[in-house]
Design a protein around this motif. Structure first.
Motif, PDB file in Angstrom:
ATOM      1  N   GLU A 237       0.827  -1.204   0.000  1.00 19.25           N
ATOM      2  CA  GLU A 237       0.000   0.000   0.000  1.00 19.25           C
ATOM      3  C   GLU A 237       0.864   1.257   0.000  1.00 19.25           C
ATOM      4  O   GLU A 237       0.624   2.199  -0.761  1.00 19.25           O
ATOM      5  CB  GLU A 237      -0.922  -0.002   1.214  1.00 19.25           C
ATOM      6  CG  GLU A 237      -1.982  -1.085   1.168  1.00 19.25           C
ATOM      7  CD  GLU A 237      -2.600  -1.398   2.529  1.00 19.25           C
ATOM      8  OE1 GLU A 237      -2.230  -0.746   3.533  1.00 19.25           O
ATOM      9  OE2 GLU A 237      -3.447  -2.303   2.566  1.00 19.25           O
ATOM     10  N   ASP A 238       1.882   1.273   0.857  1.00 20.30           N
ATOM     11  CA  ASP A 238       2.774   2.433   0.940  1.00 20.30           C
ATOM     12  C   ASP A 238       3.550   2.634  -0.366  1.00 20.30           C
ATOM     13  O   ASP A 238       3.730   3.772  -0.820  1.00 20.30           O
ATOM     14  CB  ASP A 238       3.742   2.288   2.111  1.00 20.30           C
ATOM     15  CG  ASP A 238       3.058   2.400   3.464  1.00 20.30           C
ATOM     16  OD1 ASP A 238       1.897   2.858   3.531  1.00 20.30           O
ATOM     17  OD2 ASP A 238       3.700   2.012   4.473  1.00 20.30           O
TER      18      ASP A 238
ATOM     19  N   GLN B  94      -5.321  -0.388  -5.191  1.00 24.51           N
ATOM     20  CA  GLN B  94      -6.122  -1.109  -6.185  1.00 24.51           C
ATOM     21  C   GLN B  94      -5.624  -0.832  -7.609  1.00 24.51           C
ATOM     22  O   GLN B  94      -5.642  -1.723  -8.457  1.00 24.51           O
ATOM     23  CB  GLN B  94      -7.594  -0.753  -6.044  1.00 24.51           C
ATOM     24  CG  GLN B  94      -8.491  -1.704  -6.809  1.00 24.51           C
ATOM     25  CD  GLN B  94      -9.946  -1.488  -6.509  1.00 24.51           C
ATOM     26  OE1 GLN B  94     -10.418  -0.351  -6.477  1.00 24.51           O
ATOM     27  NE2 GLN B  94     -10.665  -2.578  -6.277  1.00 24.51           N
ATOM     28  N   GLN B  95      -5.156   0.370  -7.869  1.00 27.34           N
ATOM     29  CA  GLN B  95      -4.582   0.666  -9.187  1.00 27.34           C
ATOM     30  C   GLN B  95      -3.319  -0.165  -9.414  1.00 27.34           C
ATOM     31  O   GLN B  95      -3.111  -0.705 -10.501  1.00 27.34           O
ATOM     32  CB  GLN B  95      -4.282   2.156  -9.321  1.00 27.34           C
ATOM     33  CG  GLN B  95      -5.511   3.016  -9.449  1.00 27.34           C
ATOM     34  CD  GLN B  95      -5.205   4.492  -9.389  1.00 27.34           C
ATOM     35  OE1 GLN B  95      -4.317   4.940  -8.658  1.00 27.34           O
ATOM     36  NE2 GLN B  95      -5.947   5.279 -10.161  1.00 27.34           N
TER      37      GLN B  95
ATOM     38  N   LEU C  45      -0.779  -4.896 -12.135  1.00 31.70           N
ATOM     39  CA  LEU C  45      -0.159  -6.209 -11.997  1.00 31.70           C
ATOM     40  C   LEU C  45      -1.044  -7.311 -12.582  1.00 31.70           C
ATOM     41  O   LEU C  45      -0.554  -8.218 -13.262  1.00 31.70           O
ATOM     42  CB  LEU C  45       0.146  -6.499 -10.521  1.00 31.70           C
ATOM     43  CG  LEU C  45       0.837  -7.819 -10.225  1.00 31.70           C
ATOM     44  CD1 LEU C  45       2.177  -7.920 -10.943  1.00 31.70           C
ATOM     45  CD2 LEU C  45       1.017  -7.982  -8.723  1.00 31.70           C
ATOM     46  N   ALA C  46      -2.345  -7.223 -12.354  1.00 31.97           N
ATOM     47  CA  ALA C  46      -3.269  -8.233 -12.890  1.00 31.97           C
ATOM     48  C   ALA C  46      -3.258  -8.231 -14.421  1.00 31.97           C
ATOM     49  O   ALA C  46      -3.332  -9.290 -15.050  1.00 31.97           O
ATOM     50  CB  ALA C  46      -4.681  -7.977 -12.367  1.00 31.97           C
TER      51      ALA C  46
ATOM     52  N   ALA D  26     -14.644  -2.280 -11.859  1.00 29.90           N
ATOM     53  CA  ALA D  26     -13.488  -2.435 -12.747  1.00 29.90           C
ATOM     54  C   ALA D  26     -13.525  -1.382 -13.857  1.00 29.90           C
ATOM     55  O   ALA D  26     -12.481  -0.840 -14.235  1.00 29.90           O
ATOM     56  CB  ALA D  26     -13.452  -3.839 -13.331  1.00 29.90           C
ATOM     57  N   VAL D  27     -14.712  -1.074 -14.364  1.00 30.63           N
ATOM     58  CA  VAL D  27     -14.836  -0.035 -15.399  1.00 30.63           C
ATOM     59  C   VAL D  27     -14.356   1.309 -14.851  1.00 30.63           C
ATOM     60  O   VAL D  27     -13.575   2.007 -15.502  1.00 30.63           O
ATOM     61  CB  VAL D  27     -16.297   0.080 -15.905  1.00 30.63           C
ATOM     62  CG1 VAL D  27     -16.473   1.319 -16.783  1.00 30.63           C
ATOM     63  CG2 VAL D  27     -16.704  -1.174 -16.657  1.00 30.63           C
TER      64      VAL D  27
END
Length: 141
Positions: free
Chosen positions: A30-31, A41-42, A47-48, A74-75
């Motif tokens: 997170e940091d 989340q971005q 990564l995904a 997700a959009v």
């Protein structure tokens, strides 16, 4: 629940230690994301996309599944990433109704720095996590 056997104090301590080790890694992640100007989340989305099996692009549905979020979430995430020029939408050549999401060069650069930092951190704390996980899997207290 898999077992009705009560856990011992040592088992609770082991579970708590494992949870603490995972949380320390997540906090690091997170940091690191915030330090790169991203939300966690971005970072996970980049990564995904890059880490999707067999290709470097995903559909919105695939991204939603990988992140375990609703399609509309997700959009919105992709909209924000696209606004920052971290991802681009690419129409499918086979099915024009299908749109793929791929990293831009900028997105690749940002992810490379973050992934490298994560790899270094995992090499640092990995042995502890593996040991705890092994003890949990083996039923050791």
């Amino acid at each position: 629940m898999a077992s009705s056997k009560k856990l011992s104090k040592a088992e609770y301590e082991l579970l708590a230690s494992f949870r603490f080790a995972l949380r320390r890694f997540l906090r690091f992640s997170e940091d690191a994301a915030h330090g790169a100007g991203l939300t966690p989340q971005q970072n996970q989305a980049l990564l995904a996309i890059k880490g999707f099996p067999g290709r470097d692009r995903v559909t919105i549905g695939e991204l939603a599944e990988r992140l375990q979020v609703a399609h509309h979430s997700a959009v919105g995430l992709v909209d924000r990433l696209a606004a920052e020029k971290l991802v681009a939408r690419e129409p499918s050549e086979e099915d024009r109704r299908c749109v793929f999401i791929a990293l831009t060069r900028h997105g690749e650069d940002v992810l490379e720095k973050l992934a490298s930092a994560h790899r270094t951190q995992l090499r640092r704390i990995g042995p502890e996590i593996l040991s705890l996980l092994g003890r949990l899997a083996d039923g050791d207290e």
